[in-house]
Write a protein that holds these residues in place. Structure first.
Motif, PDB file in Angstrom:
ATOM      1  N   LEU A 168     122.511 -28.296  24.352  1.00 43.04           N
ATOM      2  CA  LEU A 168     121.859 -27.910  23.108  1.00 43.04           C
ATOM      3  C   LEU A 168     122.901 -27.816  21.996  1.00 43.04           C
ATOM      4  O   LEU A 168     124.005 -27.296  22.204  1.00 43.04           O
ATOM      5  CB  LEU A 168     121.182 -26.550  23.282  1.00 43.04           C
ATOM      6  N   VAL A 206     119.145 -24.468  18.313  1.00 42.06           N
ATOM      7  CA  VAL A 206     117.783 -24.045  18.661  1.00 42.06           C
ATOM      8  C   VAL A 206     117.332 -23.106  17.541  1.00 42.06           C
ATOM      9  O   VAL A 206     117.979 -22.091  17.308  1.00 42.06           O
ATOM     10  CB  VAL A 206     117.764 -23.283  20.004  1.00 42.06           C
ATOM     11  N   ARG A 210     109.653 -15.014  26.253  1.00 38.22           N
ATOM     12  CA  ARG A 210     110.670 -15.853  26.901  1.00 38.22           C
ATOM     13  C   ARG A 210     110.022 -17.024  27.631  1.00 38.22           C
ATOM     14  O   ARG A 210     110.542 -18.141  27.625  1.00 38.22           O
ATOM     15  CB  ARG A 210     111.503 -15.030  27.904  1.00 38.22           C
ATOM     16  N   LEU A 235     109.116 -19.584  25.123  1.00 40.36           N
ATOM     17  CA  LEU A 235     110.354 -20.234  24.682  1.00 40.36           C
ATOM     18  C   LEU A 235     110.772 -21.305  25.686  1.00 40.36           C
ATOM     19  O   LEU A 235     111.147 -22.429  25.319  1.00 40.36           O
ATOM     20  CB  LEU A 235     111.465 -19.184  24.533  1.00 40.36           C
ATOM     21  N   ASN A 236     110.688 -20.976  26.957  1.00 42.52           N
ATOM     22  CA  ASN A 236     111.087 -21.941  27.982  1.00 42.52           C
ATOM     23  C   ASN A 236     110.181 -23.160  28.027  1.00 42.52           C
ATOM     24  O   ASN A 236     110.648 -24.295  28.187  1.00 42.52           O
ATOM     25  CB  ASN A 236     111.166 -21.253  29.353  1.00 42.52           C
ATOM     26  N   LEU A 295     111.211 -25.342  25.188  1.00 34.83           N
ATOM     27  CA  LEU A 295     112.468 -26.045  25.447  1.00 34.83           C
ATOM     28  C   LEU A 295     112.267 -27.206  26.421  1.00 34.83           C
ATOM     29  O   LEU A 295     112.903 -28.263  26.275  1.00 34.83           O
ATOM     30  CB  LEU A 295     113.520 -25.062  25.977  1.00 34.83           C
ATOM     31  N   ASP A 296     111.373 -27.013  27.411  1.00 31.48           N
ATOM     32  CA  ASP A 296     111.087 -28.118  28.343  1.00 31.48           C
ATOM     33  C   ASP A 296     110.524 -29.322  27.578  1.00 31.48           C
ATOM     34  O   ASP A 296     110.949 -30.462  27.778  1.00 31.48           O
ATOM     35  CB  ASP A 296     110.096 -27.661  29.413  1.00 31.48           C
TER      36      ASP A 296
END
Lengths: 257, 257, 257, 257, 257, 257
Positions: free
Chosen positions: F195, F198, F209, F212-213, F216-217
């Motif tokens: 990264l 972000v 969270r 958020l994950n 990001l995926d």
């Protein structure tokens, strides 16, 4: 003896020309020796936001040096996009001085802007601006007001620079004297003999109470002389200052314009 | 018949006063009827970055309306922090016009800034500025240069506004005529009779080739007359224009200043 | 013979693409050789203050070079916080040119802003902007107006640059030719054959009446050709220009968009 | 009796805190009643262009009101992109006042910038700024200079506002008193008892010579008291002012920091 | 081990002082180690134009470094006439963060401006600003609102900087650590444990998903601790957050102010 | 199902056109659905002051929306004299992202400015700018560098916007989706899978969270796809990224341009 043979308390030759340009309600060229300032007064039927609805008017001033009014060219503020600190300081001083002799309530919701544009600068431009602007202001108000009720100018107003040079206190400093002075003071006074503004600065030195008093004595004599000059130049319009006028008298002065 | 009784091709009374202020190397007040512009020329011993080391000089101009030069007050550009598009356009035009008659190589690495400050505006301020600025420029160069080698001014330069009014083409429009004109044209010419700049605009109408030619005919006559006026006013300095002068002649003209 | 083998009076290949972007009421990419300008026209339901309540509309233009539209990067005006004098001059010219063929009364109290953003600059960007902006303006007005009453565009409008190069007068100068030209002239014309604007400048030289006439002859031929191109590209919308249209005809053209 | 029970000539409680922040060479919080100003002095090894090569230094000041230092929020000057006229006037005053007691030659080619940021404003911010800035300036110079040769501060310097309220002349006006005063005067004085600056303004009225003298008497007493306070707070560093110091004495004062 | 002996996840000493200045509706000094920020919240009874008539309020923030809050002086943005990109970015972040926990409908047509002025900067000024501004915002709203209906703050809000230093992820970086970090991340969180903003930047390096997760773990622990601190400092006012309060409870908290 | 029938993780059609304009060292038009950005990279042989003499180069970016790239016209920043906060924030992001994959030492004392001018804006303009700017940067560096030593680009770099809409996490939001999203996140990644930046913001809501994950995926898959696209478009030039090239290989790639 001063460089131009003046005595310590002597003013430079002063000349005030009314109606110098045609379009402004008041337009005056004031010449104090080589210093020449064009002062025009514009009357507009509106006021800044914070005065709306108060029935009260406003008087403000703007000041500028023409780029080559000075010995070396100063850059044009419009081109740089910013007025210098000196310009801002001077135009605030002129505005405060004039407002001190204007009855803003009697003026009604009108704004008067006095533009002081320096054609040639040989010292004393801010005080010449005040002395000349006062005459332009009187003309603009006389032109605009019908001549009844209270005339919104309450008293005369003139200004002079005095300072302490190598040989002691002097009046009406030219540029060369101003550069050499250790103390520089600008004084604005009324016809009644009161002070409106006293700005004494000792950047190249300091000054005592005695010296301050000597400078004020010179300034009083000089502003009295300048106001006598304003009175002469204004002729019968001068009689309206500080008075409530019936229509008849007001009409009598019409011929003066 | 025009509002001030002029014929279609007649200029307003023109008056060019040299040495109007004291400090500038060149200082001219030009009056075309009620339009009055103060033109001062300043010589400085440096050039813009892109000319450094080229041996060549530069001439540029700045223009401004004093706030109350006009019938209603225009706001002061320095106070707003920005020059208007009109101002920018005009000062670029003045600069181009002057550069067309300056030999920038002969000038050497010097900059001349001509400030055109309009004291009173009754139409034709940009063309009056060019005509007056030329005289100020000649004076500034004559004052600065020792009088040997090539005089850096190659020819005369004057400008006039012409336009198409309700009764056809006219010369030197006053503000009232300018507002009523359908086509407005500014023409800059040299003493040799060539054109430097032609700017014709038909915002309130368009114009034919024939009309363009009629306007150019008027402009030629008017600029010839203006250049004759410049020559008279400049006296013996005028003789230096376009010449390589030996010292003797240069010295002869010293008395003219 | 010119660097790209054109004859003196020959235009560079011209391509006008309508509807180049999606959101603007009018959006045109105009390509004149390597010069490429994106012209978008935006219609808004308000007018500048001085037109409020007059029933009349306004047309204005903005112009910008993308920073790397040019051979060496020009700094971004938004980053410097100021438009250059050249930009101001050009956008005023584009606005005046377009207003000359718009019936501002028929437009009603609407503002149209035409943005001319230069994608690639190889000379003639201001005249390409006018020629392209006209097509974007027509599209924006056609999109906005219902198709009854008077169509607010009164005539075609196109512009070209001409100039005097080392081998005489030429049309549609590329950057290299423009840099070498002694005289540069921009001409804006209407479909009826009249002139809207003539701006001839001789910064690197002066020009005679004969040369002016030769340049105008070239410009007339070139703008006629450009307007034929505009007409082709606009298709049936072109027929509305200068006409009072009944609903039926207006509807017939809907398919063109 | 005044709103906070002070006598006419009584100062508000004054508190000067040195080393208020860690990074500046001089850092002082001055509190005069509710008025609180953070004054930091920064020393830099360069001078403005016009002093390069003269061997002389410069002292300048910047002033700002935090947006909510005041009873109603004032807009942030950085956000508006422009300092107000009042700010410009004040920071020029602070700079002049400090320079009057600095030996710029002894300073050498260094610049000192004193930042006066008003945390809370209850009248008298410009005079509090001067009084606090002087202490920060002394600390910054003491920190920077090795303690040999001439200490570049020649004398103490403090400032006070005095004015004429409804019940006559008073010292150290709070915001409420300041708003009601007809005359407002700021006085800057040296330890030797001389005047550096006198700025008396009668925007809401005028004033006589007698009133001016009464105000100056109040200002002399107040600035004497402020300078005694500065001396106490500075401890042994105060002894360096106006002296040429041998190394030994300079070292003795190291413990004070 | 870190330069000040903290563990990787340890915050610097935090101190939040309410009512630091007198005039603002909310006024907080937040100290995180040597970083000190004054946060004042001002409530005004108007909204930006685009919210007029919507019944909805607005919260915005302004940020500034005092010129000598830093180790070397940064120039004053008001003097340069422009806020830096960094300032603009930070104040937008603070505004967004605060709005995420304000019910703008419940706020009604009011604007709250939170000014964050950095008195001393030792890293983490933007996150300290958010954490302190939240407390000032709560105080300002509590002061303004009568205590009935829905309290417009919906949850707590605090922010922290985390980063990857030479020895791995760390919390609350001081300036020295910040300069050495390869990755820098600012995290804003709510009392409910959700994220408002995550800004991770790897200008001096990049980072993996695992590293991102380690940083977020540190940030969660730190912001929980900061919010506990906010709750302690706010006392009974904290109970109003996220609740609809009857008058009685609201009155009970009056004593807290 | 999304408005344009895409699946949650599906990119809009992407098209990257190299050499879109002629003069810039790198010139790329990137189209992501209706979003179109022109990215040009300019190489100059100088660096900002603070890098002079360090042997190190610099990469910076500027960003602008063409006034009518958007559904309603945004005012031109050059005309207003100021870049918006949003513009400043975006151009700082683009610059940081690119510098993360440039070896500034290998670049030497050169500056590269990447101009990202948005022709049409339908969401995701800042991430499209990064993805397109990277290709322009590679071309500019390949054009400028002789092809020996270390190629100054160390890895690929692409960016994408992801967000949480009414039906959960989605990739590459168009304007309409962006307006409706409660959380908006921009992710910049390298070819190695790390990264760079972000930036997740929950102005209309907060996020956990887990969310958020999930975002990001999506971002990882999307940026991988974008970098594959960059690689295809760059052809053999792509092979130079992250390598030290002998002359032979460098010459082999000459044919690609």
């Amino acid at each position: 003896m001063r460089s131009d043979n003046r005595t310590a308390g002597q003013l430079r030759p002063i000349k005030i020309t009314r109606h110098f340009t045609e379009y402004a309600e008041g337009s005056v060229l004031i010449e104090c020796g080589k210093t020449k300032v064009l002062c025009t007064a514009t009357v507009e039927d509106n006021v800044p936001r914070w005065l709306k609805g108060t029935g009260q008017g406003w008087v403000t001033a703007e000041y500028s040096l023409l780029p080559r009014s000075t010995k070396t060219r100063v850059s044009r503020e419009a081109a740089r996009g910013k007025q210098t600190g000196r310009t801002v300081e001077i135009q605030r001083l002129i505005g405060r001085a004039l407002r001190a002799v204007v009855d803003l309530k009697a003026l009604g919701e009108r704004s008067i802007t006095v533009d002081c544009d320096v054609i040639q600068a040989d010292g004393g431009t801010r005080t010449a601006s005040i002395t000349g602007a006062f005459v332009a202001l009187v003309d603009a108000i006389d032109y605009t007001f019908g001549g009844f009720g209270k005339f919104p100018i309450t008293d005369f107003c003139a200004a002079i620079s005095v300072g302490i040079g190598p040989n002691g206190p002097i009046t009406d400093l030219c540029y060369e004297e101003d550069s050499a002075a250790v103390v520089d003071m600008n004084v604005v006074r009324t016809g009644a003999g009161n002070l409106i503004e006293v700005q004494g600065t000792g950047e190249h030195g300091t000054f005592s109470r005695n010296e301050l008093n000597a400078l004020l004595d010179l300034a009083e004599a000089a502003t009295d002389e300048l106001m006598a000059n304003q009175r002469d130049v204004l002729g019968s319009v001068a009689d309206k200052i500080g008075k409530v006028y019936p229509d008849a008298l007001a009409m009598a002065s019409e011929g003066d314009k």
